[in-house]
Design a protein around this motif. Structure first.
Motif, PDB file in Angstrom:
ATOM      1  N   GLY A 166     -77.306  37.194  84.056  1.00 21.11           N
ATOM      2  CA  GLY A 166     -76.009  37.676  83.592  1.00 21.11           C
ATOM      3  C   GLY A 166     -75.259  36.565  82.903  1.00 21.11           C
ATOM      4  N   THR A 167     -73.956  36.672  82.963  1.00 20.99           N
ATOM      5  CA  THR A 167     -73.112  35.722  82.255  1.00 20.99           C
ATOM      6  C   THR A 167     -73.321  34.295  82.748  1.00 20.99           C
ATOM      7  OG1 THR A 167     -71.493  37.473  82.028  1.00 20.99           O
ATOM      8  CG2 THR A 167     -70.722  35.239  81.641  1.00 20.99           C
ATOM      9  N   THR A 218     -80.508  41.512  69.974  1.00 19.79           N
ATOM     10  CA  THR A 218     -81.769  41.713  70.698  1.00 19.79           C
ATOM     11  C   THR A 218     -81.889  40.812  71.922  1.00 19.79           C
ATOM     12  OG1 THR A 218     -82.816  40.158  69.155  1.00 19.79           O
ATOM     13  CG2 THR A 218     -83.049  42.509  68.679  1.00 19.79           C
ATOM     14  N   GLU A 219     -81.024  39.806  72.039  1.00 16.30           N
ATOM     15  CA  GLU A 219     -81.061  38.897  73.189  1.00 16.30           C
ATOM     16  C   GLU A 219     -80.171  39.365  74.332  1.00 16.30           C
ATOM     17  OE1 GLU A 219     -81.799  34.547  71.143  1.00 16.30           O
ATOM     18  OE2 GLU A 219     -79.764  35.364  71.068  1.00 16.30           O
ATOM     19  N   ILE A 220     -79.318  40.340  74.079  1.00 20.20           N
ATOM     20  CA  ILE A 220     -78.390  40.812  75.100  1.00 20.20           C
ATOM     21  C   ILE A 220     -79.120  41.742  76.050  1.00 20.20           C
ATOM     22  CG2 ILE A 220     -76.253  42.094  75.509  1.00 20.20           C
ATOM     23  CD1 ILE A 220     -75.412  41.262  72.641  1.00 20.20           C
ATOM     24  N   ILE A 221     -78.947  41.552  77.340  1.00 17.72           N
ATOM     25  CA  ILE A 221     -79.703  42.341  78.311  1.00 17.72           C
ATOM     26  C   ILE A 221     -78.978  43.608  78.739  1.00 17.72           C
ATOM     27  CG2 ILE A 221     -80.920  40.331  79.169  1.00 17.72           C
ATOM     28  CD1 ILE A 221     -79.046  40.320  81.569  1.00 17.72           C
ATOM     29  N   GLY A 222     -77.757  43.827  78.240  1.00 20.14           N
ATOM     30  CA  GLY A 222     -77.088  45.086  78.558  1.00 20.14           C
ATOM     31  C   GLY A 222     -75.814  44.894  79.349  1.00 20.14           C
ATOM     32  N   SER A 223     -75.515  45.869  80.220  1.00 19.96           N
ATOM     33  CA  SER A 223     -74.229  45.915  80.907  1.00 19.96           C
ATOM     34  C   SER A 223     -73.991  44.716  81.815  1.00 19.96           C
ATOM     35  CB  SER A 223     -74.112  47.209  81.718  1.00 19.96           C
ATOM     36  OG  SER A 223     -75.161  47.295  82.674  1.00 19.96           O
ATOM     37  N   ALA A 224     -75.067  44.037  82.252  1.00 19.51           N
ATOM     38  CA  ALA A 224     -74.891  42.856  83.100  1.00 19.51           C
ATOM     39  C   ALA A 224     -74.161  41.743  82.369  1.00 19.51           C
ATOM     40  CB  ALA A 224     -76.251  42.353  83.590  1.00 19.51           C
ATOM     41  N   GLN A 225     -74.156  41.804  81.027  1.00 19.31           N
ATOM     42  CA  GLN A 225     -73.483  40.766  80.242  1.00 19.31           C
ATOM     43  C   GLN A 225     -72.220  41.296  79.560  1.00 19.31           C
ATOM     44  OE1 GLN A 225     -76.848  39.450  77.788  1.00 19.31           O
ATOM     45  NE2 GLN A 225     -76.774  37.483  78.842  1.00 19.31           N
ATOM     46  N   ARG A 226     -71.661  42.386  80.073  1.00 17.11           N
ATOM     47  CA  ARG A 226     -70.467  42.957  79.448  1.00 17.11           C
ATOM     48  C   ARG A 226     -69.335  41.931  79.350  1.00 17.11           C
ATOM     49  NH1 ARG A 226     -67.932  47.816  78.465  1.00 17.11           N
ATOM     50  NH2 ARG A 226     -69.750  48.996  79.155  1.00 17.11           N
ATOM     51  N   ALA A 272     -72.685  45.427  74.305  1.00 20.47           N
ATOM     52  CA  ALA A 272     -73.548  45.852  75.414  1.00 20.47           C
ATOM     53  C   ALA A 272     -74.142  47.226  75.133  1.00 20.47           C
ATOM     54  CB  ALA A 272     -72.751  45.867  76.717  1.00 20.47           C
ATOM     55  N   GLY A 273     -73.336  48.138  74.564  1.00 14.86           N
ATOM     56  CA  GLY A 273     -73.844  49.463  74.237  1.00 14.86           C
ATOM     57  C   GLY A 273     -74.900  49.429  73.152  1.00 14.86           C
ATOM     58  N   LEU A 274     -74.687  48.602  72.127  1.00  8.96           N
ATOM     59  CA  LEU A 274     -75.685  48.475  71.061  1.00  8.96           C
ATOM     60  C   LEU A 274     -76.988  47.883  71.594  1.00  8.96           C
ATOM     61  CD1 LEU A 274     -73.349  47.157  68.225  1.00  8.96           C
ATOM     62  CD2 LEU A 274     -74.566  49.348  68.230  1.00  8.96           C
ATOM     63  N   ALA A 275     -76.867  46.902  72.477  1.00  8.94           N
ATOM     64  CA  ALA A 275     -78.069  46.323  73.080  1.00  8.94           C
ATOM     65  C   ALA A 275     -78.834  47.371  73.882  1.00  8.94           C
ATOM     66  CB  ALA A 275     -77.684  45.142  73.976  1.00  8.94           C
ATOM     67  N   GLY A 276     -78.088  48.266  74.552  1.00  6.78           N
ATOM     68  CA  GLY A 276     -78.734  49.343  75.289  1.00  6.78           C
ATOM     69  C   GLY A 276     -79.505  50.276  74.372  1.00  6.78           C
ATOM     70  N   GLU A 302     -81.891  55.763  83.350  1.00  4.60           N
ATOM     71  CA  GLU A 302     -81.698  54.350  83.688  1.00  4.60           C
ATOM     72  C   GLU A 302     -80.705  54.175  84.831  1.00  4.60           C
ATOM     73  OE1 GLU A 302     -80.536  52.021  80.339  1.00  4.60           O
ATOM     74  OE2 GLU A 302     -82.600  51.465  79.904  1.00  4.60           O
ATOM     75  N   GLU A 303     -79.649  54.988  84.834  1.00  2.00           N
ATOM     76  CA  GLU A 303     -78.596  54.883  85.837  1.00  2.00           C
ATOM     77  C   GLU A 303     -78.344  56.261  86.432  1.00  2.00           C
ATOM     78  OE1 GLU A 303     -75.137  52.872  84.498  1.00  2.00           O
ATOM     79  OE2 GLU A 303     -76.245  51.375  83.363  1.00  2.00           O
ATOM     80  N   PRO A 304     -79.155  56.670  87.410  1.00  2.00           N
ATOM     81  CA  PRO A 304     -78.996  58.005  88.002  1.00  2.00           C
ATOM     82  C   PRO A 304     -77.592  58.222  88.540  1.00  2.00           C
ATOM     83  CG  PRO A 304     -81.044  56.966  88.726  1.00  2.00           C
ATOM     84  CD  PRO A 304     -80.260  55.907  88.008  1.00  2.00           C
ATOM     85  N   GLY A 305     -77.126  59.433  88.401  1.00  2.00           N
ATOM     86  CA  GLY A 305     -75.783  59.796  88.827  1.00  2.00           C
ATOM     87  C   GLY A 305     -75.322  60.963  87.987  1.00  2.00           C
ATOM     88  N   PRO A 306     -74.014  61.253  87.976  1.00  2.00           N
ATOM     89  CA  PRO A 306     -73.503  62.329  87.145  1.00  2.00           C
ATOM     90  C   PRO A 306     -73.851  62.101  85.677  1.00  2.00           C
ATOM     91  CG  PRO A 306     -71.815  61.565  88.672  1.00  2.00           C
ATOM     92  CD  PRO A 306     -72.952  60.608  88.769  1.00  2.00           C
TER      93      PRO A 306
END
Length: 340
Positions: A4-5, A17-25, A33-37, A230-234
């Motif tokens: 993460g950060t 392409t180096e961003i791992i997603g929401s962990a680095q918001r 983060a959304g584009l990386a996703g 990826e993130e089960p839930g509603p």
């Protein structure tokens, strides 16, 4: 420990392409983060990089690193877009509150556009929006996304549910020729489509063909389903910005949850559509119930309805009290006290 950060402290510029997603918001902001996703899901996203919140915190644009990243993109026109940490959140999008600059060309113009994006975090409009969502000013930081411009023939937004009616099972598309800025800022009339899977949708005219509308609907549903896996839930219905280039390729420019939809009822485990009645509204209870209030009201209503020979499931939807009357309406009960 998840990367993460902490492991990239001091990094001022990251390729998308180096961003791992929401962990680095906290490092790259919501938009990046959304584009990386989307990139991680294999979707087509314009090449680009992110000037991180570390750079913003330093108070000075890291000129050499930004210009080097710009050169790696090949120079030319780019889109410079805000990516605040209080942006594209699951519960609030803060859409349009910070600035975007399109067609920025040249190193000095790029540096100035990054600085302007930083400054837009502190406008009266942005501050008022944060206050409305109880988002503290001193905890918000700004990253900036820089991406190669798409030579757009048409562009617009795609919603995987109707944001006005709340209806699931349809997709809504607003589109216009060119860059699509008129769609986002509402400056002019746009072509509006509601897609329910009917064959030949869009054949009546407009700037999009039935084939493109079908592709947009399929793309939106695919992204929504992949993110849910990826993130089960509603289920989180998606608000997606897109553009078609002159070669007919579809590019995705942003994806974020639709935050204005009233929650859908929880799965009933029963076949077919269900009929719900909002009990609280009948009693003038317009605000959500507390957990204790919900528990008490469920017991009271179930007991009252049982006195009439009715077994009705009391359901919590968005903190409001609803009754599932599907079975009661499907099977008439004589002498139950109901009249009509």
């Amino acid at each position: 420990m998840e990367k993460g950060t902490e492991e990239v402290a001091g990094v001022n510029v990251l390729q998308l392409t180096e961003i791992i997603g929401s962990a680095q918001r906290d490092l790259v902001g919501g938009k990046a983060a959304g584009l990386a996703g989307l990139i991680r899901l294999g979707e087509r996203v314009p090449d680009g990089f992110c000037v991180t919140t570390e750079a913003y915190g330093s108070g000075e644009v890291p000129r050499a690193q930004v210009l080097a990243a710009y050169e790696r993109l090949g120079g030319g026109p780019v889109a410079v877009r805000s990516s605040a940490t209080a942006e594209d959140l699951p519960y609030a999008s803060f859409a349009g509150q910070q600035d975007t600059y399109l067609g920025v060309t040249g190193g000095q113009a790029l540096i100035e556009a990054v600085e302007a994006c930083w400054a837009s975090l502190h406008t009266e409009r942005a501050r008022a929006c944060r206050e409305a969502h109880a988002s503290p000013h001193d905890r918000v930081r700004m990253a900036v996304v820089v991406q190669r411009m798409v030579d757009a023939e048409t562009a617009g937004v795609l919603f995987t549910a109707d944001p006005l009616t709340g209806r699931r099972g349809v997709c809504v598309v607003d589109a216009a020729p060119g860059l699509g800025t008129t769609v986002v800022d509402g400056a002019a009339a746009v072509d509006h489509y509601v897609l329910d899977g009917t064959e030949g949708e869009g054949a009546e005219g407009g700037c999009l063909t039935p084939a493109r509308l079908k592709e947009l609907r399929t793309t939106g549903e695919r992204i929504r389903d992949l993110l849910e896996a990826e993130e089960p839930g509603p289920v989180q219905e998606q608000d997606i910005e897109w553009a078609d280039d002159r070669d007919g390729r579809l590019w995705l420019l942003q994806a974020r949850p639709i935050t204005t939809l009233f929650p859908a009822p929880p799965p009933s485990g029963k076949p077919g559509a269900r009929l719900y009645v909002k009990f609280g509204h009948v009693q003038g209870m317009l605000r959500p119930a507390t957990p204790m209030g919900m528990s008490t009201l469920k017991s009271m209503l179930a007991g009252m309805l049982a006195a009439f020979g009715l077994t009705v499931e009391i359901v919590d939807i968005g903190g409001r009290l609803y009754g599932d009357l599907t079975d009661a309406c499907a099977t008439p009960r004589h002498g139950s006290g109901w009249s009509g």
